[in-house]
Design an enzyme around this catalytic site. Sequence first.
Site, PDB file in Angstrom:
ATOM      1  CD1 TRP A 183     -13.967  -5.108 -44.537  1.00 35.76           C
ATOM      2  CD2 TRP A 183     -15.409  -6.663 -45.266  1.00 35.76           C
ATOM      3  NE1 TRP A 183     -13.578  -6.327 -44.021  1.00 35.76           N
ATOM      4  CE2 TRP A 183     -14.444  -7.285 -44.452  1.00 35.76           C
ATOM      5  CE3 TRP A 183     -16.415  -7.446 -45.840  1.00 35.76           C
ATOM      6  CZ2 TRP A 183     -14.459  -8.664 -44.189  1.00 35.76           C
ATOM      7  CZ3 TRP A 183     -16.440  -8.809 -45.592  1.00 35.76           C
ATOM      8  CH2 TRP A 183     -15.468  -9.400 -44.760  1.00 35.76           C
ATOM      9  CD  GLU A 224     -16.575  -2.430 -42.510  1.00 37.30           C
ATOM     10  OE1 GLU A 224     -17.273  -2.577 -43.536  1.00 37.30           O
ATOM     11  OE2 GLU A 224     -16.879  -2.920 -41.407  1.00 37.30           O
ATOM     12  CE  LYS A 226     -13.247  -8.787 -39.831  1.00 35.05           C
ATOM     13  NZ  LYS A 226     -14.293  -9.600 -40.446  1.00 35.05           N
ATOM     14  CG  ASP A 257     -17.478  -3.244 -37.871  1.00 27.33           C
ATOM     15  OD1 ASP A 257     -17.455  -3.597 -36.674  1.00 27.33           O
ATOM     16  OD2 ASP A 257     -18.210  -3.777 -38.715  1.00 27.33           O
ATOM     17  CG  HIS A 260     -13.883  -4.486 -38.339  1.00 25.08           C
ATOM     18  ND1 HIS A 260     -14.087  -4.230 -39.667  1.00 25.08           N
ATOM     19  CD2 HIS A 260     -14.766  -5.458 -38.022  1.00 25.08           C
ATOM     20  CE1 HIS A 260     -15.053  -5.000 -40.137  1.00 25.08           C
ATOM     21  NE2 HIS A 260     -15.495  -5.743 -39.146  1.00 25.08           N
ATOM     22  CG  HIS A 284     -20.204  -0.960 -40.533  1.00 25.72           C
ATOM     23  ND1 HIS A 284     -19.785  -1.994 -41.323  1.00 25.72           N
ATOM     24  CD2 HIS A 284     -21.000  -0.178 -41.321  1.00 25.72           C
ATOM     25  CE1 HIS A 284     -20.289  -1.842 -42.536  1.00 25.72           C
ATOM     26  NE2 HIS A 284     -21.011  -0.747 -42.563  1.00 25.72           N
ATOM     27  CG  ASP A 292     -15.779  -8.528 -36.557  1.00 24.20           C
ATOM     28  OD1 ASP A 292     -16.558  -7.673 -36.104  1.00 24.20           O
ATOM     29  OD2 ASP A 292     -15.705  -8.810 -37.765  1.00 24.20           O
ATOM     30  CG  ASP A 294     -20.311  -8.772 -36.951  1.00 23.39           C
ATOM     31  OD1 ASP A 294     -20.335  -7.555 -37.188  1.00 23.39           O
ATOM     32  OD2 ASP A 294     -19.403  -9.522 -37.364  1.00 23.39           O
ATOM     33  CG  ASP A 324     -21.655  -4.980 -39.933  1.00 22.08           C
ATOM     34  OD1 ASP A 324     -22.410  -5.946 -40.160  1.00 22.08           O
ATOM     35  OD2 ASP A 324     -20.470  -4.933 -40.314  1.00 22.08           O
TER      36      ASP A 324
END
Length: 417
Positions: A183, A224, A226, A257, A260, A284, A292, A294, A324
């Site tokens: 990433w 990955e 985004k 992810d 993302h 993820h 994003d 997380d 993640d």
Amino acid sequence: MTNIQQRYDEAKAKYAKLGVDTEAVLKKLNEVKISMHVWQGDDVKGFLSDEELSGGISVTGNYPGAATTPAELRQDLEAAYAMIPGKHKLNLHAIYLDTEEDVDLDQLEPKHFEKWVSWAKEQGLGLDFNPTFFSHPMFKDGFTLASPDASVRQFWIEHGKRARKIAAYMGQETGQVCVNNFWVPDGYKDNPIDRFTPRERLMTALDEIFAEELPAEYTLDAVESKLFGLGAEAYTVGSHEFYMGYGLTRDKLICLDAGHFHPTEVISNKLSSLALFSKGILLHVSRPVRWDSDHVVIMDDELQEIGRELVRNDLLAKTHIGLDFFDATINRVAAWVIGTRNTQKALLKAMLEPSDELKEIELSGDFTTRLALTEELKDYPFADVWNYYCESQGVPVGLDWLTTVKEYEETVLQERK
Ligand code: RNT
Ligand code: ZN
């Protein structure tokens, strides 16, 4: 007979009436490995340098007790794994090297990860890996592999190549394939004039990194995408389309992810398409809150839908499940336990569904029964199956793990300076 056993027996009978064999389900669940991400343990700091976290990601909070050495991190990881049923993997990042040597990202070698590898073997854990394209002075003006500066690109290409060697070493040593995920945060804060050339540079740089074939039984590369990052709001070079194209034409795993994409866009609806065309999928599992962010994974609709898609479409074999998230406002061991157990629970819930029957109902056009039955299933005693599974795996049942985590916090984490 324990209460847990009794409740399990009742649940088992109830699921059996639907044609669901809970014993077979638990066997299947026990085979699923979740790759727990090391970076929840220390707020994505790592041990390479004191550089600030960069790359458009951010951790907030200052809960006491963050690990400050690899040994502390391993201690915390052991505490977390002890509360998670099954045997799993650990997902490392290049900045988590464990060495006395003063080395930079473009000098990393397998030996700098030897201690992680011997620990993983001892613990019976698999390992996954990630080159780190952030938190470094060579992350210049928001760019790494797609930088217009050839010397910047060269630094990161070298890092990428070395990361692949490390991943292959980890796979060979542990006897489990090591997924190596790429990433890069590259992008522009404001509207670019040229969206094309940075993408072309990223493609070329990746091709250089991946030029050498490495044994697929040791390591698999993943890419990955985004949508945006902090400071790269207008344009991210490695977008979803970019990596769909890249991964499909270069036979790489494609990493999705959950955070993302656009706020109403979900990765659960992408898995079936990706599965038709890609070599494999890396997840993820994360939780975006408005962006994003997380956040720790909770049992929300999207997590359950991801579980269902993987189970109903039989995608577990070609999907590598990684986590993640990074929350520094709560106990970090608890964050791992909650997120990992939730991911397992979502899979269990999906496995406890009579999916063949549901598919038939749908095919017959009986959408009334489809809705009625899926709603009814929500009231089924899945937790009794989960508790039984935890007990049979020798890990805490229900919320019992929290007591252990609180004790660990008092005796270990609070002692840390
Ligand atoms: C960032 C990506 C990436 C990182 C980790 C630390 O938005 O999700 O996967 O979170 O590499
Ligand atoms: Zn991610």
